[in-house]
Motif scaffolding. Structure first.
Motif, PDB file in Angstrom:
ATOM      1  N   LEU A   2       0.776  -1.086  -0.018  1.00 15.59           N
ATOM      2  CA  LEU A   2      -0.191  -0.150   0.133  1.00 15.59           C
ATOM      3  C   LEU A   2       1.103   1.019  -0.029  1.00 15.59           C
ATOM      4  CD1 LEU A   2      -2.813  -0.956   2.603  1.00 15.59           C
ATOM      5  CD2 LEU A   2      -2.754  -1.590   0.265  1.00 15.59           C
ATOM      6  N   GLN A   3       0.246   2.159  -0.451  1.00 13.82           N
ATOM      7  CA  GLN A   3       1.120   3.636  -0.540  1.00 13.82           C
ATOM      8  C   GLN A   3       0.138   4.686  -0.081  1.00 13.82           C
ATOM      9  OE1 GLN A   3       2.201   3.655  -4.862  1.00 13.82           O
ATOM     10  NE2 GLN A   3       4.349   3.250  -4.374  1.00 13.82           N
ATOM     11  N   ALA A   4       0.480   5.314   1.143  1.00 11.34           N
ATOM     12  CA  ALA A   4      -0.257   6.288   1.780  1.00 11.34           C
ATOM     13  C   ALA A   4       0.410   7.746   1.244  1.00 11.34           C
ATOM     14  CB  ALA A   4      -0.117   6.394   3.228  1.00 11.34           C
ATOM     15  N   SER A   5      -0.392   8.589   0.866  1.00 13.92           N
ATOM     16  CA  SER A   5      -0.035   9.999   0.557  1.00 13.92           C
ATOM     17  C   SER A   5      -0.822  11.159   1.071  1.00 13.92           C
ATOM     18  CB  SER A   5       0.303   9.954  -1.249  1.00 13.92           C
ATOM     19  OG  SER A   5      -0.942   9.870  -1.652  1.00 13.92           O
ATOM     20  N   GLY A   6      -0.500  12.347   0.855  1.00 18.51           N
ATOM     21  CA  GLY A   6      -1.310  13.397   0.929  1.00 18.51           C
ATOM     22  C   GLY A   6      -0.963  14.057   2.315  1.00 18.51           C
ATOM     23  N   GLY A   7       0.067  13.603   3.125  1.00 16.54           N
ATOM     24  CA  GLY A   7       0.183  14.279   4.381  1.00 16.54           C
ATOM     25  C   GLY A   7       0.981  15.736   3.945  1.00 16.54           C
ATOM     26  N   ALA A  31     -11.114  -4.375   3.914  1.00 14.66           N
ATOM     27  CA  ALA A  31     -11.365  -3.228   4.772  1.00 14.66           C
ATOM     28  C   ALA A  31      -9.936  -2.374   4.816  1.00 14.66           C
ATOM     29  CB  ALA A  31     -11.679  -3.752   6.088  1.00 14.66           C
ATOM     30  N   ILE A  32     -10.156  -1.202   4.735  1.00 14.79           N
ATOM     31  CA  ILE A  32      -8.842  -0.285   5.020  1.00 14.79           C
ATOM     32  C   ILE A  32      -9.096   0.611   6.204  1.00 14.79           C
ATOM     33  CG2 ILE A  32      -7.597   1.488   3.799  1.00 14.79           C
ATOM     34  CD1 ILE A  32      -7.696  -1.165   2.304  1.00 14.79           C
ATOM     35  N   ALA A  33      -7.926   0.573   6.889  1.00 11.18           N
ATOM     36  CA  ALA A  33      -7.931   1.379   8.166  1.00 11.18           C
ATOM     37  C   ALA A  33      -6.916   2.350   8.306  1.00 11.18           C
ATOM     38  CB  ALA A  33      -7.783   0.440   9.594  1.00 11.18           C
ATOM     39  N   TRP A  34      -7.016   3.383   8.734  1.00 13.24           N
ATOM     40  CA  TRP A  34      -6.005   4.465   8.949  1.00 13.24           C
ATOM     41  C   TRP A  34      -5.552   4.271  10.368  1.00 13.24           C
ATOM     42  CZ3 TRP A  34      -3.570   7.157   5.167  1.00 13.24           C
ATOM     43  CH2 TRP A  34      -4.106   7.240   3.813  1.00 13.24           C
ATOM     44  N   PHE A  35      -4.133   4.166  10.687  1.00 12.13           N
ATOM     45  CA  PHE A  35      -3.722   4.239  12.097  1.00 12.13           C
ATOM     46  C   PHE A  35      -2.829   5.540  12.004  1.00 12.13           C
ATOM     47  CE2 PHE A  35      -4.515   0.225  14.017  1.00 12.13           C
ATOM     48  CZ  PHE A  35      -4.950  -0.673  12.688  1.00 12.13           C
ATOM     49  N   ARG A  36      -2.385   5.855  13.171  1.00 11.91           N
ATOM     50  CA  ARG A  36      -1.484   7.012  13.314  1.00 11.91           C
ATOM     51  C   ARG A  36      -0.601   6.658  14.728  1.00 11.91           C
ATOM     52  NH1 ARG A  36      -5.384  11.931  15.193  1.00 11.91           N
ATOM     53  NH2 ARG A  36      -5.942  11.396  17.150  1.00 11.91           N
ATOM     54  N   GLN A  37       0.507   7.071  14.525  1.00 13.13           N
ATOM     55  CA  GLN A  37       1.364   6.912  15.527  1.00 13.13           C
ATOM     56  C   GLN A  37       2.140   8.398  15.964  1.00 13.13           C
ATOM     57  OE1 GLN A  37       4.363   3.826  15.419  1.00 13.13           O
ATOM     58  NE2 GLN A  37       4.378   3.667  17.768  1.00 13.13           N
ATOM     59  N   TYR A 107      -4.063  -6.886  10.429  1.00  7.35           N
ATOM     60  CA  TYR A 107      -3.771  -6.166   9.335  1.00  7.35           C
ATOM     61  C   TYR A 107      -2.683  -6.645   8.506  1.00  7.35           C
ATOM     62  CZ  TYR A 107      -7.733  -3.140  10.643  1.00  7.35           C
ATOM     63  OH  TYR A 107      -8.950  -2.494  11.125  1.00  7.35           O
ATOM     64  N   ASP A 108      -3.148  -7.354   7.316  1.00  9.39           N
ATOM     65  CA  ASP A 108      -1.984  -7.823   6.632  1.00  9.39           C
ATOM     66  C   ASP A 108      -1.050  -6.933   6.023  1.00  9.39           C
ATOM     67  OD1 ASP A 108      -5.033  -9.916   5.943  1.00  9.39           O
ATOM     68  OD2 ASP A 108      -3.232 -10.404   7.294  1.00  9.39           O
ATOM     69  N   TYR A 109      -1.491  -6.013   5.347  1.00  6.16           N
ATOM     70  CA  TYR A 109      -0.864  -5.186   4.453  1.00  6.16           C
ATOM     71  C   TYR A 109      -0.451  -3.624   5.028  1.00  6.16           C
ATOM     72  CZ  TYR A 109      -1.437  -8.900   1.166  1.00  6.16           C
ATOM     73  OH  TYR A 109      -1.657 -10.281   0.750  1.00  6.16           O
TER      74      TYR A 109
END
Length: 120
Positions: A2-7, A31-37, A107-109
């Motif tokens: 997966l590739q996250a962008s937009g930050g 299903a797609i989740a957003w996590f943050r740390q 979560y697998d990916y």
């Protein structure tokens, strides 16, 4: 993968839109989740959207401000973040699972993460 962008950087009260895309394969089976740390804190799930998009889950801290959406035809899942606060500052990750699990272990990916900084 997966590739996250937009930050990026935004002032308090501002908005950002994060996007999660698959570098290979499709997202429409997950299903797609957003996590943050945030620094010094545990990773937390902030949202999850089911495969169909019919159900969405949000952490209490972001309810009413963040909105998850998906476009299976475009193979993307977005997180619209409004009324951002300094405490939203974190690295945001998207992750895929067969259902909206609470535990990150299900979560697998995972995407590589995108930094969101909210400050004046």
């Amino acid at each position: 993968q997966l590739q996250a962008s937009g930050g990026g950087w935004v002032q308090p009260g501002g908005s950002l839109r994060l996007s999660c895309a698959a570098s290979s394969g499709t997202l429409d089976h997950y299903a797609i989740a957003w996590f943050r740390q945030a620094p010094g804190k545990e990773r937390e799930r902030v949202s999850c959207i089911t495969i169909s998009g019919a159900e969405k889950y949000y952490a209490d801290s972001v309810k009413g401000r963040f909105t998850a959406s998906r476009d299976n035809a475009e193979n993307t899942v977005d997180l619209q973040m409004n009324s951002l606060k300094p405490e939203d500052t974190a690295i945001y990750y998207c992750a895929a699972a067969l259902f909206c699990a609470r535990s990150e272990n299900d979560y697998d990916y995972w995407g590589q993460g995108t930094q969101v900084t909210v400050s004046s």
